[in-house]
Design an enzyme around this catalytic site. Structure first.
Site, PDB file in Angstrom:
ATOM      1  CE  LYS A 114       3.763  -0.937   1.313  1.00  0.00           C
ATOM      2  NZ  LYS A 114       4.284   0.397   0.918  1.00  0.00           N
ATOM      3  CG  ASP A 153       3.653   3.166   3.224  1.00  0.00           C
ATOM      4  OD1 ASP A 153       3.026   4.220   3.013  1.00  0.00           O
ATOM      5  OD2 ASP A 153       4.541   2.734   2.481  1.00  0.00           O
ATOM      6  CD  GLU A 173       6.798   4.762   4.134  1.00  0.00           C
ATOM      7  OE1 GLU A 173       7.148   3.897   4.968  1.00  0.00           O
ATOM      8  OE2 GLU A 173       7.015   4.641   2.920  1.00  0.00           O
ATOM      9  CG  ASP A 230       7.692   6.403  -0.172  1.00  0.00           C
ATOM     10  OD1 ASP A 230       8.417   6.846  -1.087  1.00  0.00           O
ATOM     11  OD2 ASP A 230       7.406   5.191  -0.097  1.00  0.00           O
ATOM     12  CE  LYS A 257      10.043   3.513  -1.273  1.00  0.00           C
ATOM     13  NZ  LYS A 257       8.643   3.316  -1.693  1.00  0.00           N
TER      14      LYS A 257
HETATM   15 MG    MG Z   1       6.019   3.989   1.215  1.00  0.00          MG
END
Ligand code: MG
Length: 341
Positions: A156, A180, A206, A231, A253
């Site tokens: 992240k 991400d 991402e 995303d 997701k």
């Molecule tokens: Mg993500």
């Protein structure tokens, strides 16, 4: 069919899970239960306020949904279409019901979900394991601890000191990294950061920038030397046409798209248009993660580690062996509640 719901309190492992958009410590999920002819199907919603849902809104949606399920759990397209029309702004609540219906259908037929869907359990991808934002040395320590168990790590970023963090992690592992930014950069920053990241064996980046601007994604995509995945920009099938040609891949997701059936539609659309697909998750238990894992033989990438990022998982289902997802073989989702939960 009889529908009921229960709210469960969960906590992030290591006490906190931080991304560019914020941090989570304790959170709540909603467990949905559908009973029919002696069988019980289970599903889970992990609602996100970023997507305008809370445990309370999910609970209320589930309460109202009971009246429109109808008598036949095998009419999955009909039921999920009715739910989508009635509750368009409640994707995680619908995902929980959709999951519970698939679990129920599998149990009534005595078949694991992947088999019901015609998928080969030997084709599951490796899953990444996520290192959330922390001090560089803490992130490096967690990366080193995860490196023996996983084949790829997801890092992240999206704050200041991103490169310092990636460098610290690179000092302890050679594994490929996925990065991400969770909408944390401007388009110009994204291009600059991704150019620097290119030397660190990064597989893809991402959601570099905020959603809602495909032209800006295209700007980044055309200038950045690494593949770009969305995303937050790719919630449902309706979001995908605008992304074709502007990115390389999408993260799907269940909690964003509303469930297994919409996820399958998105996967096929993406592949038909040359987009690669990752199945991802929220912080959630093994119940919801296992539901997504059953679809994973269809996709190139998995980031199905939400169950590994929480303390005291109340369910057991999918596992990881040599970095790859291993699907349970019991009927339906193949998930069981742990004795202590
Ligand atoms: Mg993500």
């Amino acid at each position: 069919m009889k529908l009921s719901a229960e709210i469960l309190d969960l906590r992030a492992a290591n006490d906190v899970f931080r991304i560019a958009r914020g941090a989570v410590t304790a959170f709540r999920v909603v467990i949905v239960r559908i009973e029919h002819e002696g069988a019980v199907g289970l599903g889970e919603a992990s609602p996100s306020e970023y997507y305008h849902e809370t445990p309370e809104t999910v609970f209320e949606t589930v309460r109202q949904a009971g009246a429109i399920l109808g008598p036949d759990p095998f009419l999955l397209e009909d039921v999920t279409a009715r739910l989508a029309a009635r509750f368009p702004a409640a994707p995680s609540a619908r995902a929980a019901i959709d999951m519970a219906l698939h679990d129920l259908a599998g149990k009534l037929l005595g078949s694991p979900l992947y088999r019901l869907l015609g998928l080969n359990p030997d084709r599951t991808p490796a899953t990444s394991f996520t290192i959330s934002i922390d001090e560089p040395e803490v992130m490096a320590e967690r990366a080193a601890a995860a490196a023996s168990r996983f084949k790829v790590l997801k890092i992240k970023v999206g704050t200041d000191r991103d490169l310092e963090r990636i460098r610290a992690i690179r000092r302890v592992t050679d594994l490929p990294l996925r990065v991400d930014a969770n909408t944390g950069w401007t388009p110009e920053q994204a291009v600059d950061c991704i150019r620097r990241l290119a030397e660190f064996n990064v597989e893809f980046v991402e959601q570099p920038i905020p959603p809602g601007n495909p032209a800006a994604l295209r700007y980044v995509h055309e200038r950045a030397p690494l593949p770009i995945m969305t995303d937050e920009s790719s919630l449902t099938l309706a979001d995908l046409p605008a992304l074709v040609g502007s990115v390389d891949a999408i993260n799907i997701k269940l909690m964003k798209c509303g469930g297994i059936r919409e996820a399958i539609r998105m996967i096929h659309f993406a592949h038909a248009h040359g987009l690669k697909v990752m199945l991802g998750c929220m912080l959630e238990s093994s119940l919801a993660v296992t539901a997504a894992a059953h679809l994973s033989p269809l996709v190139e990438y998995a980031d199905l580690d939400g169950n590994l990022l929480i303390a005291a998982d109340p369910f057991a289902g999918v596992t990881v062996a040599e970095g790859r997802l291993v699907l349970p073989t019991a009927p339906g989702l193949g998930v069981r509640r742990r004795a202590s939960a």
